[in-house]
Design a protein around this motif. Structure first.
Motif, PDB file in Angstrom:
ATOM      1  N   THR A 116       0.846  -1.188   0.000  1.00 26.74           N
ATOM      2  CA  THR A 116       0.000   0.000   0.000  1.00 26.74           C
ATOM      3  C   THR A 116       0.885   1.242   0.000  1.00 26.74           C
ATOM      4  O   THR A 116       1.924   1.292   0.649  1.00 26.74           O
ATOM      5  CB  THR A 116      -0.928   0.034   1.218  1.00 26.74           C
ATOM      6  OG1 THR A 116      -0.184  -0.279   2.399  1.00 26.74           O
ATOM      7  CG2 THR A 116      -2.077  -0.919   1.054  1.00 26.74           C
ATOM      8  N   ALA A 117       0.455   2.253  -0.735  1.00 32.86           N
ATOM      9  CA  ALA A 117       1.270   3.452  -0.921  1.00 32.86           C
ATOM     10  C   ALA A 117       0.803   4.589  -0.026  1.00 32.86           C
ATOM     11  O   ALA A 117      -0.360   4.646   0.398  1.00 32.86           O
ATOM     12  CB  ALA A 117       1.224   3.889  -2.384  1.00 32.86           C
ATOM     13  N   LEU A 118       1.723   5.514   0.242  1.00 27.18           N
ATOM     14  CA  LEU A 118       1.401   6.833   0.778  1.00 27.18           C
ATOM     15  C   LEU A 118       1.814   7.838  -0.285  1.00 27.18           C
ATOM     16  O   LEU A 118       2.985   7.878  -0.682  1.00 27.18           O
ATOM     17  CB  LEU A 118       2.157   7.101   2.084  1.00 27.18           C
ATOM     18  CG  LEU A 118       1.767   6.266   3.298  1.00 27.18           C
ATOM     19  CD1 LEU A 118       2.666   6.605   4.480  1.00 27.18           C
ATOM     20  CD2 LEU A 118       0.304   6.480   3.670  1.00 27.18           C
ATOM     21  N   VAL A 119       0.869   8.641  -0.746  1.00 25.52           N
ATOM     22  CA  VAL A 119       1.107   9.501  -1.902  1.00 25.52           C
ATOM     23  C   VAL A 119       0.984  10.968  -1.496  1.00 25.52           C
ATOM     24  O   VAL A 119       0.023  11.360  -0.827  1.00 25.52           O
ATOM     25  CB  VAL A 119       0.101   9.189  -3.027  1.00 25.52           C
ATOM     26  CG1 VAL A 119       0.386  10.066  -4.249  1.00 25.52           C
ATOM     27  CG2 VAL A 119       0.146   7.712  -3.401  1.00 25.52           C
ATOM     28  N   GLY A 120       1.951  11.786  -1.939  1.00 21.93           N
ATOM     29  CA  GLY A 120       1.856  13.214  -1.700  1.00 21.93           C
ATOM     30  C   GLY A 120       3.217  13.873  -1.656  1.00 21.93           C
ATOM     31  O   GLY A 120       4.245  13.275  -1.991  1.00 21.93           O
ATOM     32  N   THR A 121       3.237  15.125  -1.253  1.00 23.36           N
ATOM     33  CA  THR A 121       4.497  15.829  -1.038  1.00 23.36           C
ATOM     34  C   THR A 121       5.196  15.231   0.179  1.00 23.36           C
ATOM     35  O   THR A 121       4.589  14.501   0.968  1.00 23.36           O
ATOM     36  CB  THR A 121       4.239  17.316  -0.784  1.00 23.36           C
ATOM     37  OG1 THR A 121       3.483  17.439   0.440  1.00 23.36           O
ATOM     38  CG2 THR A 121       3.468  17.958  -1.935  1.00 23.36           C
ATOM     39  N   PRO A 122       6.481  15.535   0.365  1.00 18.97           N
ATOM     40  CA  PRO A 122       7.142  15.057   1.585  1.00 18.97           C
ATOM     41  C   PRO A 122       6.397  15.464   2.853  1.00 18.97           C
ATOM     42  O   PRO A 122       6.322  14.684   3.813  1.00 18.97           O
ATOM     43  CB  PRO A 122       8.523  15.715   1.496  1.00 18.97           C
ATOM     44  CG  PRO A 122       8.774  15.859   0.027  1.00 18.97           C
ATOM     45  CD  PRO A 122       7.422  16.194  -0.559  1.00 18.97           C
ATOM     46  N   GLU A 123       5.836  16.650   2.869  1.00 21.30           N
ATOM     47  CA  GLU A 123       5.115  17.105   4.055  1.00 21.30           C
ATOM     48  C   GLU A 123       3.850  16.286   4.289  1.00 21.30           C
ATOM     49  O   GLU A 123       3.533  15.921   5.439  1.00 21.30           O
ATOM     50  CB  GLU A 123       4.754  18.592   3.907  1.00 21.30           C
ATOM     51  CG  GLU A 123       5.937  19.533   3.911  1.00 21.30           C
ATOM     52  CD  GLU A 123       6.708  19.560   2.591  1.00 21.30           C
ATOM     53  OE1 GLU A 123       7.826  20.104   2.567  1.00 21.30           O
ATOM     54  OE2 GLU A 123       6.178  19.025   1.573  1.00 21.30           O
ATOM     55  N   THR A 124       3.127  15.978   3.219  1.00 23.43           N
ATOM     56  CA  THR A 124       1.910  15.171   3.350  1.00 23.43           C
ATOM     57  C   THR A 124       2.243  13.775   3.836  1.00 23.43           C
ATOM     58  O   THR A 124       1.578  13.238   4.745  1.00 23.43           O
ATOM     59  CB  THR A 124       1.174  15.096   2.004  1.00 23.43           C
ATOM     60  OG1 THR A 124       0.715  16.397   1.647  1.00 23.43           O
ATOM     61  CG2 THR A 124      -0.013  14.151   2.085  1.00 23.43           C
TER      62      THR A 124
END
Length: 381
Positions: free
Chosen positions: A307-315
């Protein structure tokens, strides 16, 4: 306790998105990847196990002799070596690494994969064997007088080792699984309990079950919890989601072309509870909580860490902190371009998480599955 970060010590450059470019054990690549982790703020790397794959123990020794601080999580299946032999192997490796070893005991959730190396036990029997195996390994690591063992799976007499770990009283024991049999075995024996990346509410429930199993086994010091993700980061949210869709398209293209995404895991109808749980989450929707994304799991049949976590480094950092608030101490992460992603995550995400964890520790912020409602409220803002 400070948060820790676990990466991958792959022995070649292949991932779910593309085939490897060299041999199964590319020693130069293996060392380069491990050094990238060491130089970019990671605490340890996992050397995984699979039937037919490069054997992780000598690869771990190779890395331990060439790196200074990076810790090693060595995956081991109990069916491949007698526990007295394995315990001495681990003790020797812990000496070689100056006390940087943790052992991850894999019970195995796929009958076909286990059968490739002659393991014919059913899953619940395998968990019982793993629990007995860990008990023996711990005794070999810590007992200086000969002892006997008469168990359901192993029997021996008058054994004592002449080699002991550098860590005292012993190296750490890691364990994973998502079935009642897994909770019982790991709750009783594990120092670290590894979970897959599920939504916050399901993760909190699993933590409760692991802790309940540990208490039922008479433990007062509960296992630390680890959760695994595949971070997909970019400078903007738009670019991150474009990258995520390119990633899953590459996985699907390989699968549709008949190229196995994983030799260890079937693409459909997985037997193990962890993969079944990931597929169930994917069926409920593509996006969950702050940044959790499931199509990568669905495309691989829920294989392992998917499962992924997607976004900017901050997100992504904020999403990881949501799990930290639930009581997760170890965050496992690896990308799909192993070298570049290990460097980017180490430089851009790890410092953000560490700084915020330090701030919360100074403030004495509460943690644990009982904080779920507060965490969900924060996510919803």
């Amino acid at each position: 306790m400070p948060v820790e970060f676990l990466g991958i010590a792959a022995t070649h450059d292949g991932t779910e998105t593309r085939s490897r470019s060299g041999p199964a054990f590319d020693k130069d690549y293996t060392l380069r990847l491990a050094r990238t982790h060491e130089e970019n703020g990671w605490d340890r790397v996992l050397l995984a196990y699979g039937s037919g794959s490069a054997v992780p123990t000598p690869a771990a020794a190779y890395l331990a002799a060439r790196l200074d601080t990076l810790q090693i999580l060595l995956a081991h299946r109990p069916n491949v070596a007698y526990p007295t032999y394995a315990a001495r192997t681990f003790a020797t490796l812990d000496q070689l690494s100056d006390g940087r070893l943790t052992v991850h005991f894999i019970t195995g959730g796929n009958d076909h994969e286990q059968g490739r190396e002659g393991d014919t036990l059913g899953k619940d029997e395998r968990y019982a064997r793993t629990r007995e195996y860990i008990e023996i390994v711990k005794k070999v690591w810590t007992r200086h007088e000969p002892f006997d063992h008469e168990g359901a799976h192993y029997r021996f007499h008058d054994f004592v080792s002449d080699v002991f770990p550098a860590q005292q009283p012993r190296p750490g024991v890691s364990f994973g699984g998502s079935s009642p049999a897994a909770y019982a075995a790991g709750g009783a024996e594990a120092d670290v309990y590894a979970l897959r990346g599920e939504p916050l509410d399901r993760t909190a429930e699993q933590i409760r079950q692991v802790h309940a199993a540990a208490r039922a086994a008479g433990r007062t010091e509960l296992p630390r919890v680890q959760v695994a993700f595949r971070p997909i980061i970019a400078p903007t949210e738009e670019l991150a989601w474009e990258k995520a869709h390119r990633t899953v398209a590459a996985i699907r293209a390989r699968r549709d072309a008949g190229t196995p995404v994983s030799r260890r895991h079937p693409a459909t109808a997985p037997e193990n509870a962890g993969s079944q749980r990931l597929l169930a989450v994917a069926e409920q929707g593509e996006r969950h909580d702050r940044a959790l994304w499931t199509p990568t799991a669905a495309a691989t049949g829920g294989a392992g860490n998917s499962t992924a976590l997607v976004g900017t480094p901050e997100t992504v950092a904020r999403a990881l902190l949501d799990y930290y608030d639930l009581g997760v101490d170890i965050l496992s992460a690896r990308g799909y371009e192993l070298l570049d992603d290990a460097a980017d995550f180490g430089r851009q995400v790890i410092p953000l998480v560490r700084a915020e964890v330090a701030r919360r520790e100074r403030q004495g912020a509460p943690r644990g599955p009982e904080t779920l409602e507060r965490t969900l409220a924060e996510v919803a803002r």
